[in-house]
Structures are given as C-alpha cells and as structure tokens.
Enzyme design. Sequence first.
Site, mmCIF file in Angstrom:
data_model
loop_
_atom_site.group_PDB
_atom_site.id
_atom_site.type_symbol
_atom_site.label_atom_id
_atom_site.label_comp_id
_atom_site.label_asym_id
_atom_site.label_seq_id
_atom_site.Cartn_x
_atom_site.Cartn_y
_atom_site.Cartn_z
ATOM 1 N N ARG A 39 1.796 31.209 -6.382
ATOM 2 C CA ARG A 39 1.964 29.866 -6.924
ATOM 3 C C ARG A 39 1.712 28.828 -5.848
ATOM 4 O O ARG A 39 2.292 28.886 -4.765
ATOM 5 C CB ARG A 39 3.377 29.698 -7.495
ATOM 6 N N THR A 96 1.173 22.164 -6.577
ATOM 7 C CA THR A 96 0.808 22.001 -7.988
ATOM 8 C C THR A 96 1.549 22.961 -8.905
ATOM 9 O O THR A 96 1.578 22.770 -10.118
ATOM 10 C CB THR A 96 -0.701 22.223 -8.181
ATOM 11 N N ASP A 101 14.675 32.611 -5.083
ATOM 12 C CA ASP A 101 13.381 33.300 -5.101
ATOM 13 C C ASP A 101 13.618 34.805 -5.183
ATOM 14 O O ASP A 101 14.122 35.412 -4.239
ATOM 15 C CB ASP A 101 12.587 32.943 -3.835
ATOM 16 N N ASP A 134 11.903 36.982 -2.405
ATOM 17 C CA ASP A 134 12.586 36.880 -1.110
ATOM 18 C C ASP A 134 13.866 37.710 -1.097
ATOM 19 O O ASP A 134 14.177 38.392 -0.112
ATOM 20 C CB ASP A 134 12.944 35.417 -0.815
#
Length: 209
Positions: free
Chosen positions: A104, A108, A200, A203
Amino acid sequence: MENVTILDHPLLQHKITMLRDKNTGTNEFRTLVKEIAMLEGYEALRDLPTENIEIETPIETCQSPVISGKKMAVVPILRAGLGMVEGLLALAPTAKVGHIGLYRDPETHTPHEYYCKLPDPIELRTIFVVDPMLATGGSACDALTMIKNHGGRKIKFLCIIAAPEGLEKLHKEHPDVQIYVGHLDRQLNEDAYICPGLGDAGDRIFGTK
C-alpha cells in the site's frame, strides 16, 4: 449483505480481543492469528461436497461420508496473510498454496502489485484468499481481480477484522465472492487504519516494521 458472513462465535471473539491488546507479544499474536484462521476456516469449509464410502469399523461395515473434490487453494495476500495459512492448512492439508504480493502506497493508500504465483490449474480449485485486515478494500479487490484474470472462479475471502468501508467496496466489486469476517469494526481513520483495529497485522505477526 448477501454472501457476507460476520462470525459471532464466543471463542473467536475472545481470541480477537486478545489479538487487539497492544501488550500481546509476537509469539502469542502469531498463534492467535493461526487459531482464528482455523475457526473461520471451519465455517468457510462448511459447504464442501461429500460422498459416502464403505469402511469397516471395529464393529461392522458401514457407509460413511468423506470430502469429495478435494481441489483447494489457499492464497494469502503478502505479507500479513501468511499468518493465516497454517490455520487453513490444519483443516485442509492437501490444499495448494499460492501467493499474491501487494503493498500500500503510504500517501495515496492505493495497492501496488509486485508478485503473483497461483496453483495451476487454478480454475479447478476452491480458492481461499486470506488477509487479517480488510481496511480500504483496495488490496483485497485487486487480489481477487488478479485471481479471476488467471481463471479462478470459486473464491472465498477470509479476514479477521474489517472496516465497513472496505467490506462495502469488496462486496460491491466482487458480489460473487463469499466473505467471512471475524469482526466488523467501527471505521477507518484518516490514515486508513481500522479503528479500533489492532495496528499493523504484518508488523505484529513477524515482529518487524
């Protein structure tokens, strides 16, 4: 929404709560993702076709059901989706495993493809696409489009946590795909993270940022 299943099993919700806790360490987080994937997979595999075969028990001979048409594929969206693969394979150990790599853009929030490797022939398989988080829905939609472009037809998508925005987008763009969600969260924040979410997932699964 048609073809969308929000799972409400107490054991599943308990494990998702533990997953959310910021104090849950990498090893426990990884184990929980595997266990949650297995619980979701149990529901997603509910409609597998069966056929009766004759077996001999210690008491007598009988007709008993086994799974027929065992052609399955598990396709994680890299990298976080890898954490769910082992849970699915525990239920369907003969399934082939493909991989789709998407990242990603941090500004944006749009997904970009960098890898696609699918079992061949993919069109003959029931495909389970897995990713712990369904946020904007961009990566999931692109992954499903890639699979369809390669000939995939019967596809199911499994995620642990979804945002309403991502779920709506995925269902709108791929209404034929069966979607299984562990928990539907409140919303996305300005950085396109799910709230309350769990941070995340990649992570936390791998212990790297």
